[in-house]
Motif scaffolding. Structure first.
Motif, PDB file in Angstrom:
ATOM      1  N   HIS A   1       9.829   6.749   2.649  1.00 39.09           N
ATOM      2  CA  HIS A   1       8.269   6.343   1.746  1.00 39.09           C
ATOM      3  C   HIS A   1       7.525   6.960   2.522  1.00 39.09           C
ATOM      4  O   HIS A   1       6.868   6.842   1.682  1.00 39.09           O
ATOM      5  CB  HIS A   1       8.657   5.249   2.532  1.00 39.09           C
ATOM      6  CG  HIS A   1      10.196   4.665   1.438  1.00 39.09           C
ATOM      7  ND1 HIS A   1       9.912   4.066   0.609  1.00 39.09           N
ATOM      8  CD2 HIS A   1      10.539   3.360   2.519  1.00 39.09           C
ATOM      9  CE1 HIS A   1      11.186   3.436   0.458  1.00 39.09           C
ATOM     10  NE2 HIS A   1      11.780   3.275   1.203  1.00 39.09           N
TER      11      HIS A   1
ATOM     12  N   GLU B   1       0.496  -3.055  -1.147  1.00 40.29           N
ATOM     13  CA  GLU B   1       0.942  -2.461  -2.919  1.00 40.29           C
ATOM     14  C   GLU B   1       1.857  -1.541  -2.409  1.00 40.29           C
ATOM     15  O   GLU B   1       2.445  -1.338  -3.579  1.00 40.29           O
ATOM     16  CB  GLU B   1      -0.807  -2.160  -2.802  1.00 40.29           C
ATOM     17  CG  GLU B   1      -1.493  -3.358  -2.640  1.00 40.29           C
ATOM     18  CD  GLU B   1      -2.991  -2.258  -3.009  1.00 40.29           C
ATOM     19  OE1 GLU B   1      -3.510  -1.358  -2.867  1.00 40.29           O
ATOM     20  OE2 GLU B   1      -4.090  -3.623  -3.641  1.00 40.29           O
ATOM     21  N   ALA B   2       3.052  -0.756  -1.704  1.00 38.19           N
ATOM     22  CA  ALA B   2       3.447   0.128  -1.809  1.00 38.19           C
ATOM     23  C   ALA B   2       4.715  -0.996  -2.755  1.00 38.19           C
ATOM     24  O   ALA B   2       4.869  -1.393  -2.398  1.00 38.19           O
ATOM     25  CB  ALA B   2       4.280   0.534  -0.546  1.00 38.19           C
ATOM     26  N   PRO B   3       4.851   0.505  -3.720  1.00 34.89           N
ATOM     27  CA  PRO B   3       5.823  -0.298  -3.868  1.00 34.89           C
ATOM     28  C   PRO B   3       7.432  -0.424  -3.709  1.00 34.89           C
ATOM     29  O   PRO B   3       8.091  -1.308  -4.518  1.00 34.89           O
ATOM     30  CB  PRO B   3       6.170   0.871  -5.329  1.00 34.89           C
ATOM     31  CG  PRO B   3       5.504   2.026  -4.569  1.00 34.89           C
ATOM     32  CD  PRO B   3       4.981   1.478  -3.920  1.00 34.89           C
TER      33      PRO B   3
END
Length: 78
Positions: free
Chosen positions: A31, A42-44
């Motif tokens: 990641h 906020e990372a998907p």
């Protein structure tokens, strides 16, 4: 300097992720790096519950904040 209240492995357990060293390293490698303008939560790749936990830990400066910051830093390295 005092050690963090929660170890890095415990954060991964709290997030419902594998918490052994190899799994943690693989997660970070998979990641990283996060874009510099993106907040960690906020990372998907986070579920809604994981993102909420991370955001709350940072906003409340909870006892999880230091280890969440450590995760953030780890995901910003190339």
């Amino acid at each position: 300097m005092e050690p963090p209240v929660h170890p890095f492995t415990e954060l991964f357990e709290q997030l419902g992720l594998p918490a052994d060293e190899a799994s943690i390293q693989a997660f970070i490698e998979r990641h990283a790096p996060l874009p510099p303008t993106m907040a960690l939560y906020e990372a998907p790749f986070w579920s809604a519950a994981q993102a909420e936990f991370l955001e709350t830990a940072l906003e409340d400066d909870a006892d999880w904040a230091e280890v969440v910051d450590h995760l953030d830093t780890s995901l910003r390295k190339n």
